[in-house]
Design a protein around this motif. Structure first.
Motif, PDB file in Angstrom:
ATOM      1  N   GLY A 147       0.795  -1.235   0.000  1.00 58.22           N
ATOM      2  CA  GLY A 147       0.000   0.000   0.000  1.00 58.22           C
ATOM      3  C   GLY A 147       0.815   1.267   0.000  1.00 58.22           C
ATOM      4  N   ASN A 148       1.987   1.238  -0.667  1.00 56.96           N
ATOM      5  CA  ASN A 148       2.877   2.406  -0.657  1.00 56.96           C
ATOM      6  C   ASN A 148       2.209   3.692  -1.147  1.00 56.96           C
ATOM      7  N   GLU A 149       1.313   3.572  -2.121  1.00 60.40           N
ATOM      8  CA  GLU A 149       0.737   4.766  -2.744  1.00 60.40           C
ATOM      9  C   GLU A 149      -0.155   5.567  -1.799  1.00 60.40           C
ATOM     10  N   TYR A 150      -0.571   4.950  -0.675  1.00 60.32           N
ATOM     11  CA  TYR A 150      -1.471   5.646   0.245  1.00 60.32           C
ATOM     12  C   TYR A 150      -0.754   6.213   1.474  1.00 60.32           C
ATOM     13  N   ILE A 151       0.528   5.880   1.616  1.00 60.39           N
ATOM     14  CA  ILE A 151       1.234   6.251   2.848  1.00 60.39           C
ATOM     15  C   ILE A 151       1.421   7.757   2.976  1.00 60.39           C
ATOM     16  N   VAL A 152       1.942   8.412   1.934  1.00 59.57           N
ATOM     17  CA  VAL A 152       2.196   9.857   2.033  1.00 59.57           C
ATOM     18  C   VAL A 152       0.908  10.659   2.241  1.00 59.57           C
ATOM     19  N   PRO A 153      -0.184  10.374   1.520  1.00 62.36           N
ATOM     20  CA  PRO A 153      -1.437  11.092   1.818  1.00 62.36           C
ATOM     21  C   PRO A 153      -1.890  10.905   3.276  1.00 62.36           C
ATOM     22  N   MET A 154      -1.693   9.705   3.833  1.00 61.64           N
ATOM     23  CA  MET A 154      -2.053   9.485   5.240  1.00 61.64           C
ATOM     24  C   MET A 154      -1.135  10.285   6.158  1.00 61.64           C
ATOM     25  N   LEU A 155       0.145  10.337   5.810  1.00 58.42           N
ATOM     26  CA  LEU A 155       1.087  11.146   6.602  1.00 58.42           C
ATOM     27  C   LEU A 155       0.691  12.619   6.583  1.00 58.42           C
ATOM     28  N   ASP A 156       0.259  13.100   5.431  1.00 54.07           N
ATOM     29  CA  ASP A 156      -0.148  14.505   5.318  1.00 54.07           C
ATOM     30  C   ASP A 156      -1.356  14.798   6.210  1.00 54.07           C
ATOM     31  N   THR A 157      -2.307  13.865   6.241  1.00 57.72           N
ATOM     32  CA  THR A 157      -3.496  14.049   7.102  1.00 57.72           C
ATOM     33  C   THR A 157      -3.093  14.043   8.574  1.00 57.72           C
ATOM     34  N   LEU A 158      -2.203  13.136   8.949  1.00 61.56           N
ATOM     35  CA  LEU A 158      -1.726  13.083  10.338  1.00 61.56           C
ATOM     36  C   LEU A 158      -0.985  14.364  10.702  1.00 61.56           C
ATOM     37  N   ASP A 159      -0.157  14.868   9.797  1.00 65.90           N
ATOM     38  CA  ASP A 159       0.562  16.123  10.040  1.00 65.90           C
ATOM     39  C   ASP A 159      -0.412  17.284  10.246  1.00 65.90           C
ATOM     40  N   GLU A 160      -1.402  17.341   9.376  1.00 67.44           N
ATOM     41  CA  GLU A 160      -2.376  18.437   9.448  1.00 67.44           C
ATOM     42  C   GLU A 160      -3.102  18.438  10.787  1.00 67.44           C
ATOM     43  N   ALA A 161      -3.381  17.246  11.305  1.00 65.08           N
ATOM     44  CA  ALA A 161      -4.108  17.124  12.578  1.00 65.08           C
ATOM     45  C   ALA A 161      -3.171  17.098  13.786  1.00 65.08           C
ATOM     46  N   LYS A 162      -1.847  17.138  13.532  1.00 67.42           N
ATOM     47  CA  LYS A 162      -0.839  17.073  14.601  1.00 67.42           C
ATOM     48  C   LYS A 162      -1.002  15.783  15.427  1.00 67.42           C
ATOM     49  N   VAL A 163      -1.098  14.681  14.727  1.00 64.99           N
ATOM     50  CA  VAL A 163      -1.257  13.363  15.344  1.00 64.99           C
ATOM     51  C   VAL A 163      -0.053  12.500  14.990  1.00 64.99           C
ATOM     52  N   LYS A 164       0.463  11.777  15.996  1.00 64.67           N
ATOM     53  CA  LYS A 164       1.524  10.802  15.760  1.00 64.67           C
ATOM     54  C   LYS A 164       0.933   9.395  15.893  1.00 64.67           C
ATOM     55  N   ALA A 165       1.258   8.539  14.923  1.00 60.90           N
ATOM     56  CA  ALA A 165       0.763   7.165  14.914  1.00 60.90           C
ATOM     57  C   ALA A 165       1.934   6.211  15.117  1.00 60.90           C
ATOM     58  N   THR A 166       1.619   4.911  15.211  1.00 60.06           N
ATOM     59  CA  THR A 166       2.654   3.884  15.301  1.00 60.06           C
ATOM     60  C   THR A 166       2.551   2.981  14.079  1.00 60.06           C
ATOM     61  N   PHE A 167       3.639   2.910  13.315  1.00 58.25           N
ATOM     62  CA  PHE A 167       3.699   2.087  12.111  1.00 58.25           C
ATOM     63  C   PHE A 167       4.454   0.797  12.431  1.00 58.25           C
ATOM     64  N   PHE A 168       3.829  -0.340  12.139  1.00 59.99           N
ATOM     65  CA  PHE A 168       4.462  -1.644  12.324  1.00 59.99           C
ATOM     66  C   PHE A 168       4.890  -2.150  10.941  1.00 59.99           C
ATOM     67  N   PHE A 169       6.201  -2.297  10.745  1.00 61.69           N
ATOM     68  CA  PHE A 169       6.742  -2.644   9.437  1.00 61.69           C
ATOM     69  C   PHE A 169       6.988  -4.139   9.288  1.00 61.69           C
ATOM     70  N   ASP A 170       6.512  -4.689   8.173  1.00 60.52           N
ATOM     71  CA  ASP A 170       6.965  -5.994   7.705  1.00 60.52           C
ATOM     72  C   ASP A 170       8.430  -5.820   7.293  1.00 60.52           C
ATOM     73  N   GLY A 171       9.318  -6.688   7.809  1.00 60.75           N
ATOM     74  CA  GLY A 171      10.746  -6.499   7.580  1.00 60.75           C
ATOM     75  C   GLY A 171      11.162  -6.558   6.127  1.00 60.75           C
ATOM     76  N   SER A 172      10.547  -7.455   5.352  1.00 61.24           N
ATOM     77  CA  SER A 172      10.907  -7.551   3.931  1.00 61.24           C
ATOM     78  C   SER A 172      10.466  -6.296   3.182  1.00 61.24           C
ATOM     79  N   TRP A 173       9.327  -5.712   3.585  1.00 61.74           N
ATOM     80  CA  TRP A 173       8.888  -4.439   2.988  1.00 61.74           C
ATOM     81  C   TRP A 173       9.874  -3.337   3.338  1.00 61.74           C
ATOM     82  N   LEU A 174      10.287  -3.293   4.594  1.00 60.21           N
ATOM     83  CA  LEU A 174      11.196  -2.246   5.057  1.00 60.21           C
ATOM     84  C   LEU A 174      12.521  -2.303   4.304  1.00 60.21           C
TER      85      LEU A 174
END
Length: 328
Positions: A147-174
Motif C-alpha cells: 500500500g505504498n501509494e497511500y502512505i504519504v497522503p495518510m502522513l499529510d493528514t496526520l501532520d495536518e491534525a498534529k497526530v503521531k501514529a505507530t507504524f508496524f513494518f513488515d521487515g521484507s517491505w522495510l
C-alpha cells in the motif's frame, strides 16, 4: 588553663544552654528525632510566619484531591492491561507558591504523579489489546506490508491534525522501501515490528518464529536506528509461544482493540461510523495504508476528539503516564 579561663568557658556554656531554652532551639533539636524532620521544620517555619493556617488549608485540600494509582493487571478477557499513574498535590511546592501571593488569592495547586505498585513490566509475557480504561488516550496502529501509494497522503493528514501514529513494518517491505520508512520517521511517528515475511506466527517452529521477529528487529536498527519495543503479529495470528519468544527479545506483543477492517475496502463513512461507536479510552485502532483508511482518517480523528480522547502513539497510550486534557 587558669581559673579565670575555666570560669569563662563554664559561663559561656551556661549562657548557650539558657538561650537555647528560651529560643526554642532545644525543642527543635529534640523534635529532630521524629520520622519527618523536614516536615517539622516546614511547619515551624509556617507558624513563625503566621502562615500555619495556609499550610493547614493546603494539606486538607490535598487529601481531597488525591487520586490513587491503578495497578497493571492480567485480565481474563483483555489479558495484560497497563497501570495508570495517580495524582497528588505537591504540598511544599504549592505552599511556597501560595505564600508569595497576596492574601486571599486563589491557591494554585502543584501536582505530582504517583506510580502504580505493579507495572506492565511486572506482569510477565502476555499479549496486550488495549491501554488502561482510565486513560483518555487512543492510538492508531498502522501495519505496513503493502500500500505504498497511500502512505504519504495518510502522513499529510496526520501532520495536518498534529497526530503521531505507530507504524508496524513488515521487515521484507522495510528492506525494499527504506526511503518511505525514513519519510515516516522524519515526520515523527513511532516505528515497530510486524515480523519479516507476514507469516502466521502460531504455525511456525521456534527457530523460524524467533527469526521472523529478530530479522525485522535488526533491519529497524540497521536502516532507521530504531530500538524496537513492540511486536504486532501479522493477521493477529499468535499463540502463547509467540508472546514468549518476542519477550525473550525484549518485545511486548501488542494487538488491537478496534479494527477498521479496511482491507475489505469499505466506504470511508463505514469506517468512521465503526470507530465512533466502538472507540473508548485506551483503544488501539488497527488500520493499513489503504484507500479506505486514507479517505476515513480525517473523520476518524474528528470523532475521536469529539469524544474527549487524545491521540498518541502505542508507546504513549500503553504507558502509565497521566493525560492532561485541555481545560483540566
Amino acid at each position: 588553663m587558669n581559673r579565670k579561663k575555666v570560669a569563662l568557658v563554664f559561663f559561656c556554656m551556661i549562657l548557650v544552654f539558657v538561650l537555647g531554652q528560651f529560643t526554642g532551639i532545644h525543642a527543635f533539636v529534640d523534635g529532630g528525632g521524629r520520622q519527618d524532620r523536614g516536615q517539622d521544620a516546614f511547619g515551624r517555619f509556617a507558624d513563625s510566619r503566621g502562615e500555619g493556617e495556609l499550610l493547614a488549608k493546603i494539606k486538607e485540600e490535598a487529601a481531597k484531591r488525591r487520586i490513587e494509582p491503578v495497578d497493571a493487571v492480567v485480565d481474563r478477557v483483555w489479558r495484560a492491561i497497563p497501570g495508570y499513574n495517580g495524582l497528588e498535590v505537591d504540598i511544599e511546592s504549592t505552599y511556597q507558591k501560595a505564600r508569595l501571593k497576596p492574601e486571599g488569592t486563589e491557591i494554585e495547586y502543584v501536582y505530582k504523579e504517583i506510580k502504580p505498585k505493579i507495572n506492565l513490566d511486572d506482569l510477565g509475557a502476555h499479549p496486550i489489546y488495549r491501554g488502561n480504561p482510565n486513560k483518555p488516550m487512543v492510538a492508531f496502529m498502522i501495519n505496513v506490508a503493502w500500500g505504498n501509494e497511500y502512505i504519504v497522503p495518510m502522513l499529510d493528514t496526520l501532520d495536518e491534525a498534529k497526530v503521531k501514529a505507530t507504524f508496524f513494518f513488515d521487515g521484507s517491505w522495510l528492506k525494499k522501501n527504506a526511503d518511505i520508512a525514513l519519510e515516516i520517521q522524519k515526520r515523527g511517528h513511532q516505528l515497530e515490528n510486524h515480523a519479516y515475511s507476514h507469516p502466521n506466527m502460531s504455525q511456525l517452529d521456534d527457530s523460524r518464529a524467533r527469526l521472523e521477529i529478530s530479522k525485522t528487529k535488526d533491519v529497524l536498527k540497521e536502516k532507521l536506528g530504531v530500538d524496537n519495543r513492540w511486536f504486532a503479529p501479522p493477521s493477529g495470528d499468535f499463540n502463547d509461544r509467540t508472546v514468549r519468544l518476542a519477550a525473550e527479545q525484549g518485545l511486548k506483543t501488542v494487538l488491537w482493540t478496534v479494527d477498521t477492517i479496511d482491507w475489505r475496502k469499505p466506504p470511508a463513512e463505514t469506517i468512521i461510523s465503526r470507530i465512533s461507536s466502538k472507540v473508548e479510552p485506551g483503544s488501539l485502532i488497527l488500520m493499513h495504508p489503504t484507500a479506505s483508511s486514507r479517505d476515513a482518517l480525517k473523520g476518524m480523528i474528528q470523532v475521536i476528539r469529539k469524544k474527549g480522547l487524545q491521540l498518541g502513539t502505542v508507546d504513549e497510550t500503553l504507558s502509565s503516564d497521566r493525560v492532561v486534557l485541555p481545560g483540566s
